[in-house]
Design a protein around this motif. Structure first.
Motif, PDB file in Angstrom:
ATOM      1  N   PRO A  67       9.055   7.148 -16.999  1.00  0.00           N
ATOM      2  CA  PRO A  67       8.663   7.163 -15.602  1.00  0.00           C
ATOM      3  C   PRO A  67       9.339   6.102 -14.756  1.00  0.00           C
ATOM      4  N   PHE A  68      10.600   5.794 -14.965  1.00  0.00           N
ATOM      5  CA  PHE A  68      11.308   4.834 -14.124  1.00  0.00           C
ATOM      6  C   PHE A  68      12.703   5.403 -13.847  1.00  0.00           C
ATOM      7  N   ARG A 105      -1.310   8.049 -19.306  1.00  0.00           N
ATOM      8  CA  ARG A 105      -1.727   9.430 -19.575  1.00  0.00           C
ATOM      9  C   ARG A 105      -2.735   9.905 -18.537  1.00  0.00           C
ATOM     10  N   LEU A 106      -3.626   9.012 -18.100  1.00  0.00           N
ATOM     11  CA  LEU A 106      -4.574   9.396 -17.055  1.00  0.00           C
ATOM     12  C   LEU A 106      -3.876   9.572 -15.716  1.00  0.00           C
ATOM     13  N   PHE A 107      -2.879   8.737 -15.419  1.00  0.00           N
ATOM     14  CA  PHE A 107      -2.090   8.927 -14.200  1.00  0.00           C
ATOM     15  C   PHE A 107      -1.453  10.314 -14.182  1.00  0.00           C
ATOM     16  N   GLU A 108      -0.873  10.676 -15.316  1.00  0.00           N
ATOM     17  CA  GLU A 108      -0.178  11.955 -15.385  1.00  0.00           C
ATOM     18  C   GLU A 108      -1.150  13.123 -15.409  1.00  0.00           C
ATOM     19  N   GLY A 109      -2.194  13.010 -16.201  1.00  0.00           N
ATOM     20  CA  GLY A 109      -3.143  14.106 -16.331  1.00  0.00           C
ATOM     21  C   GLY A 109      -3.909  14.391 -15.064  1.00  0.00           C
ATOM     22  N   SER A 110      -4.170  13.374 -14.256  1.00  0.00           N
ATOM     23  CA  SER A 110      -4.914  13.579 -13.013  1.00  0.00           C
ATOM     24  C   SER A 110      -4.046  14.079 -11.876  1.00  0.00           C
ATOM     25  N   GLY A 111      -2.735  14.122 -12.060  1.00  0.00           N
ATOM     26  CA  GLY A 111      -1.838  14.584 -11.004  1.00  0.00           C
ATOM     27  C   GLY A 111      -1.392  13.513 -10.046  1.00  0.00           C
ATOM     28  N   VAL A 112      -1.720  12.246 -10.314  1.00  0.00           N
ATOM     29  CA  VAL A 112      -1.304  11.165  -9.419  1.00  0.00           C
ATOM     30  C   VAL A 112       0.215  11.046  -9.402  1.00  0.00           C
ATOM     31  N   VAL A 113       0.838  11.184 -10.573  1.00  0.00           N
ATOM     32  CA  VAL A 113       2.296  11.043 -10.656  1.00  0.00           C
ATOM     33  C   VAL A 113       2.975  12.111  -9.814  1.00  0.00           C
ATOM     34  N   ALA A 114       2.566  13.354  -9.972  1.00  0.00           N
ATOM     35  CA  ALA A 114       3.186  14.441  -9.211  1.00  0.00           C
ATOM     36  C   ALA A 114       2.877  14.331  -7.728  1.00  0.00           C
ATOM     37  N   ARG A 115       1.678  13.863  -7.390  1.00  0.00           N
ATOM     38  CA  ARG A 115       1.269  13.821  -5.988  1.00  0.00           C
ATOM     39  C   ARG A 115       2.071  12.813  -5.188  1.00  0.00           C
ATOM     40  N   VAL A 116       2.438  11.686  -5.767  1.00  0.00           N
ATOM     41  CA  VAL A 116       3.167  10.665  -5.003  1.00  0.00           C
ATOM     42  C   VAL A 116       4.659  10.970  -4.911  1.00  0.00           C
ATOM     43  N   GLY A 117       5.151  11.959  -5.651  1.00  0.00           N
ATOM     44  CA  GLY A 117       6.567  12.297  -5.572  1.00  0.00           C
ATOM     45  C   GLY A 117       7.297  12.206  -6.888  1.00  0.00           C
ATOM     46  N   GLY A 118       6.568  12.166  -7.992  1.00  0.00           N
ATOM     47  CA  GLY A 118       7.216  12.150  -9.297  1.00  0.00           C
ATOM     48  C   GLY A 118       7.407  10.755  -9.845  1.00  0.00           C
ATOM     49  N   ARG A 119       8.094  10.714 -10.968  1.00  0.00           N
ATOM     50  CA  ARG A 119       8.245   9.452 -11.678  1.00  0.00           C
ATOM     51  C   ARG A 119       9.135   8.453 -10.960  1.00  0.00           C
ATOM     52  N   ARG A 120       9.940   8.928 -10.040  1.00  0.00           N
ATOM     53  CA  ARG A 120      10.814   7.978  -9.346  1.00  0.00           C
ATOM     54  C   ARG A 120      10.026   7.054  -8.427  1.00  0.00           C
ATOM     55  N   HIS A 121       8.776   7.356  -8.165  1.00  0.00           N
ATOM     56  CA  HIS A 121       7.930   6.469  -7.369  1.00  0.00           C
ATOM     57  C   HIS A 121       7.189   5.455  -8.231  1.00  0.00           C
ATOM     58  N   ARG A 178       4.049   7.056   2.347  1.00  0.00           N
ATOM     59  CA  ARG A 178       4.703   7.074   1.045  1.00  0.00           C
ATOM     60  C   ARG A 178       4.015   6.072   0.121  1.00  0.00           C
ATOM     61  N   VAL A 179       3.739   6.491  -1.112  1.00  0.00           N
ATOM     62  CA  VAL A 179       2.995   5.690  -2.076  1.00  0.00           C
ATOM     63  C   VAL A 179       3.891   5.394  -3.268  1.00  0.00           C
ATOM     64  N   PHE A 180       3.922   4.119  -3.665  1.00  0.00           N
ATOM     65  CA  PHE A 180       4.711   3.691  -4.817  1.00  0.00           C
ATOM     66  C   PHE A 180       3.814   2.862  -5.738  1.00  0.00           C
ATOM     67  N   PHE A 181       4.109   2.957  -7.006  1.00  0.00           N
ATOM     68  CA  PHE A 181       3.422   2.146  -8.010  1.00  0.00           C
ATOM     69  C   PHE A 181       4.472   1.318  -8.744  1.00  0.00           C
ATOM     70  N   CYS A 182       4.189   0.043  -8.915  1.00  0.00           N
ATOM     71  CA  CYS A 182       5.117  -0.806  -9.654  1.00  0.00           C
ATOM     72  C   CYS A 182       4.388  -1.501 -10.792  1.00  0.00           C
TER      73      CYS A 182
END
Length: 851
Positions: A51-52, A812-828, A797-801
């Motif tokens: 995810p980077f 796994r919870l980030f991915e399973g809940s859809g947070v990763v896809a919702r913010v714009g994918g793993r590049r965020h 725009r939302v980013f996680f660092c």
């Protein structure tokens, strides 16, 4: 770094690459590491992208935390791909370099600085002696490598000890050997005792084991079940180390404690617990012996305490006031005491089995200090009635015996003229002698340590009994102890406390038993932590003993359940008693066993000699203990006053007044309720921070903008939020409101009545630093998803660092809940705040170009 992308392979080359020379460094040959990752190499890592991602090839990647060089990642030397087609940077390469590819590419030790894959030992593994299996090899330890805690549900719920010992492989019911044949009973028992087979079972598949069992197998510990047995039954550990050199100190310590505390136990039982005096001695017969078998602190000695005895007496008073039995019914009073003691033991035992050793942190220090000081004051007032010889008169005055401390003070003031002169002289004279000896011992002990061995209280007890017999004071109105015997006639009567006929007592005593257990465990934990594990660096005392709060709960619980069967007072570890044990030579739990033996001898042969012991002398000894409880309060009051900790002072005063002027029950309820409210308030308050950039730092550093706003500057168009704690159902309830305050005011300290003062343009990008989010549950994930949805719908725009690794449960919870896809994918999801800021600028420029 060289244009070819290879890394320096020698120390000289590495140092040269870090210099600021204008001449480029070009190594003569490429490193083996580059060949290992060249296209077509069998060692090249082709794992899927983590995810980077790097946003663009023209931007340098952030510094690798394991490397000192900064690299620019390119797909091709002559092409400049767009951000959409750029090849992702893979942080797994750090791990692969160090654990797989680099070791395969190079036959000799790697010379890639912090990427070095191996730490070669300079000597063979060391062997040390073990109490279990002769020797074991030392290593690095670590967690079971097959994923995240791949063990059965039994281990997760009950722990490794129960899971491995009871439900582990190698059970005697049909285990098979290496050849697949069923084992015989003798071999099956042996395999079960040693912990079962760890390589393969009968079906040939690998055994899935807990981390504990894997470490034991890896490091040569063969008898795993005995390992657990020794841990949970410490007697097996310390008895093998016992030497006759310890016996003299243990015996002297036991005799000293008996002379001090056996008379005290008679006082606690008769004056505080309102039960026959002999039941106080039972607390020194059974509880120290049981604790010596199960306890993890070798020098701690358990016994009755003033606070627990007073609380038990309050239950007996409530039972008497309820009309369940009469005040002089010693047999029923003893049964109620057995129920209370047994329930306190059951509560603390269940807490230990369920691993609730953190319970000693539930009650706040102000509550404990206020409540214990109030108990000292209540005891001091209670004992003034027998010390002044007003006990017979108080029985005919309402509230003088079972009322509040205020009622008793009023009774004492009104009846001071009726005080018995001889009783007052003996009581207050004994109190003065004990206090003077106490002060002299405190001052002389630094210069003359042996003064601690002087049994001043035992001497007072003996002298008072001898003088009463010689001068016939009992015939002059002085109350004496009389015959000390069991309410049933048997020296050690047994009565199981949890029988149906005692259920109404159980309902009355539930809350008080819980508090007795909690206060007792708190004092025991303080004593255990101060005494330590018994051994020292010079090899004296027991070695290898380890303190454990959960094992202490189990040991104290079993001891009090056994004591409840014999109708004893509640007994826990006392700080003062344990310090006396350690100071007079006690080094092992054998001193507790010897104390139990001395008490048994006393009950069987020496009780007639207590006949002439004045009751007012016992009250004086309790008054000394009550004074010691009160004198501990002033230092804490001064400490909190110096800190201007007014909430703590208010809580302490409130509990003290409620306990003294109303009842112990109100003080208990008020203290526990306020303490739990404070714990819940602290746990449910989010601790998010808004970060600002520190000017003039390279690389840029970010600090809490609310702590020192003059040292940081805001980043235009960005709201940087740090979440420094795990997110659970408890602390995510207010997370939305706290974030809203940051958006409106740039701080969480502003009152929500204030109109918006922060420009909405500064919230165009929200960056979450989630390095502190080491845990996440379903409720917290749901709230986080709702927060992300709200930002995305508003065009933010939302980013996680600094997100946890993708193997973690949080990811796994980030991915399973859809947070990763919702913010714009793993590049965020990037590695630092600095990289997130570059991503915001890149997306802003990309959006303008597209428009």
């Amino acid at each position: 770094m060289s244009p070819s992308g290879s890394r320096p392979s020698t120390p000289q080359a590495r140092s040269h690459s870090h210099s600021h020379s204008s001449s480029p460094h070009q190594p003569s040959t490429s490193s083996r590491l580059k060949h290992a990752h060249a296209p077509g190499s069998p060692h090249r890592d082709n794992s899927p992208s983590p995810p980077f991602h790097t946003p663009a090839t023209t931007l340098p990647l952030p510094l690798n935390p394991f490397d000192s060089e900064q690299r620019t990642h390119r797909v091709d030397e002559n092409s400049h791909p767009s951000p959409a087609t750029s090849t992702p940077f893979r942080p797994q390469h750090w791990r692969n370099y160090s654990t797989h590819n680099c070791s395969q590419a190079q036959g000799e030790p790697c010379e890639h600085g912090r990427f070095s894959p191996k730490i070669r030992p300079t000597s063979p593994p060391t062997s040390v002696s073990s109490t279990l299996d002769g020797h074991t090899h030392l290593g690095h330890g670590g967690r079971y490598p097959r994923g995240q805690s791949i063990v059965g549900g039994v281990n997760v719920v009950l722990g490794d000890a129960v899971g491995d010992t009871v439900f582990g492989d190698g059970n005697i019911f049909g285990d098979r050997g290496e050849n697949g044949k069923r084992l015989g009973w003798s071999e099956g028992w042996r395999r079960w005792w040693e912990g079962g087979s760890d390589d393969k079972n009968g079906s040939g598949r690998k055994t899935v084991m807990s981390t504990t069992r894997w470490l034991a197998t890896t490091h040569g510990i063969k008898n795993k079940r005995r390992m657990y047995l020794v841990y949970y039954f410490p007697f097996l550990q310390w008895v093998t180390q016992y030497r006759w050199a310890f016996f003299k100190g243990d015996l002297i310590a036991a005799l000293t404690m008996a002379s001090f505390y056996l008379p005290m136990s008679l006082s606690y039982a008769s004056n505080l617990g309102h039960i026959p005096p002999i039941n106080g001695l039972y607390s020194f017969v059974f509880n120290p012996f049981v604790y010596a078998l199960f306890g993890s602190c070798p020098q701690m000695v358990v016994g009755p305490e003033a606070a627990g005895s007073l609380l038990l007496g309050s239950v007996i008073k409530s039972s008497i006031n309820g009309g369940n039995h009469g005040d002089d019914d010693d047999a029923m009073n003893a049964r109620v005491a057995g129920v209370v003691t047994g329930m306190a033991g059951a509560v603390i035992f269940i807490a230990g089995i369920t691993r609730l050793g953190f319970l000693d942190s539930v009650l706040s220090r102000p509550f404990l200090r206020g409540f214990i000081s109030a108990i000292g004051f209540v005891i001091l007032v209670d004992q003034l009635i027998p010390e002044m010889g007003l006990g017979h008169l108080a029985k005919h005055v309402g509230g003088a015996i079972h009322g509040s401390s205020l009622d008793k003070i009023i009774f004492l003031v009104e009846n001071v003229k009726n005080a018995h002169g001889l009783t007052c002289a003996v009581a207050f004279g004994s109190f003065a002698v004990i206090m003077v000896c106490r002060e002299l011992k405190r001052r002389l002990q630094p210069r003359i340590p042996s003064v601690a061995y002087v049994p001043d209280r035992f001497i007072v007890v003996i002298l008072s009994a001898v003088l009463t017999w010689h001068f016939g004071w009992d015939k002059q109105g002085l109350d004496i102890l009389g015959d000390v015997k069991s309410s049933t006639g048997s020296p050690f009567p047994f009565r199981f406390p949890f029988i149906p006929s005692h259920m109404h007592h159980v309902r009355e005593a539930m809350s008080t038993s819980f508090l007795i257990a909690l206060l007792g465990f708190f004092e025991s934990s303080v004593a255990a932590k101060s005494l330590g594990e018994g051994g020292n660096r010079h090899g004296e005392g027991l070695q290898g003993m380890s303190l454990s709060a959960n094992r202490e709960l189990v040991a104290l619980g079993v001891a009090n359940v056994v004591g409840g069967c014999f109708m004893a007072l509640p007994a826990f570890g006392g700080y003062g008693r344990s310090k006396v044990n350690a100071a007079t030579g006690g080094k092992t739990p054998m001193s507790s066993i010897l104390l139990s033996i001395i008490t048994v001898i006393c009950i069987l042969f020496l009780l007639p000699y207590f006949y002439y012991l004045p009751k007012c002398v016992l009250s004086s000894m309790i008054s000394v203990v009550a004074y010691s409880l009160i004198e501990e309060a002033p230092p804490d009051i001064l400490f909190f006053a110096r800190l201007r900790a007014y909430p703590e002072l208010f809580l302490m005063t409130l509990i003290f007044l409620a306990t003294v002027f109303y009842s112990l029950t109100l003080g208990i309820a008020l203290g526990i309720g306020l303490s739990l409210l404070a714990v819940v308030r602290h746990a449910t308050k989010p601790r998010i921070q808004i970060l600002g950039r520190v000017p003039g730092t390279s690389p840029p550093q970010f600090e809490n903008a609310e702590l020192s706003p003059e040292r940081v500057e805001s980043v235009e168009g960005c709201l940087i939020v740090k979440i420094p704690e795990p997110l659970t159902f408890a602390n995510t309830g207010e997370l939305k409101n706290r974030l809203r305050r940051l958006e409106l005011y740039g701080t969480t300290a502003a009152h929500p009545a204030l109109p918006r003062v922060r420009d909405p343009q500064h919230n165009s990008n929200v960056i979450f630093d989630v390095h502190g989010v080491t845990g996440l549950d379903g409720s917290g994930t749901q709230v986080l998803r709702e927060i992300v949805d709200g930002y995305v719908e508003r065009g933010v725009r939302v980013f996680f660092c600094r997100c946890p690794r993708e193997e973690s449960a949080v990811w796994r919870l980030f991915e399973g809940s859809g947070v990763v896809a919702r913010v714009g994918g793993r590049r965020h999801f990037v590695r630092s705040v600095e990289e997130a800021l570059r991503m915001t600028e890149l997306e802003r420029l990309s959006g303008e170009d597209f428009a």
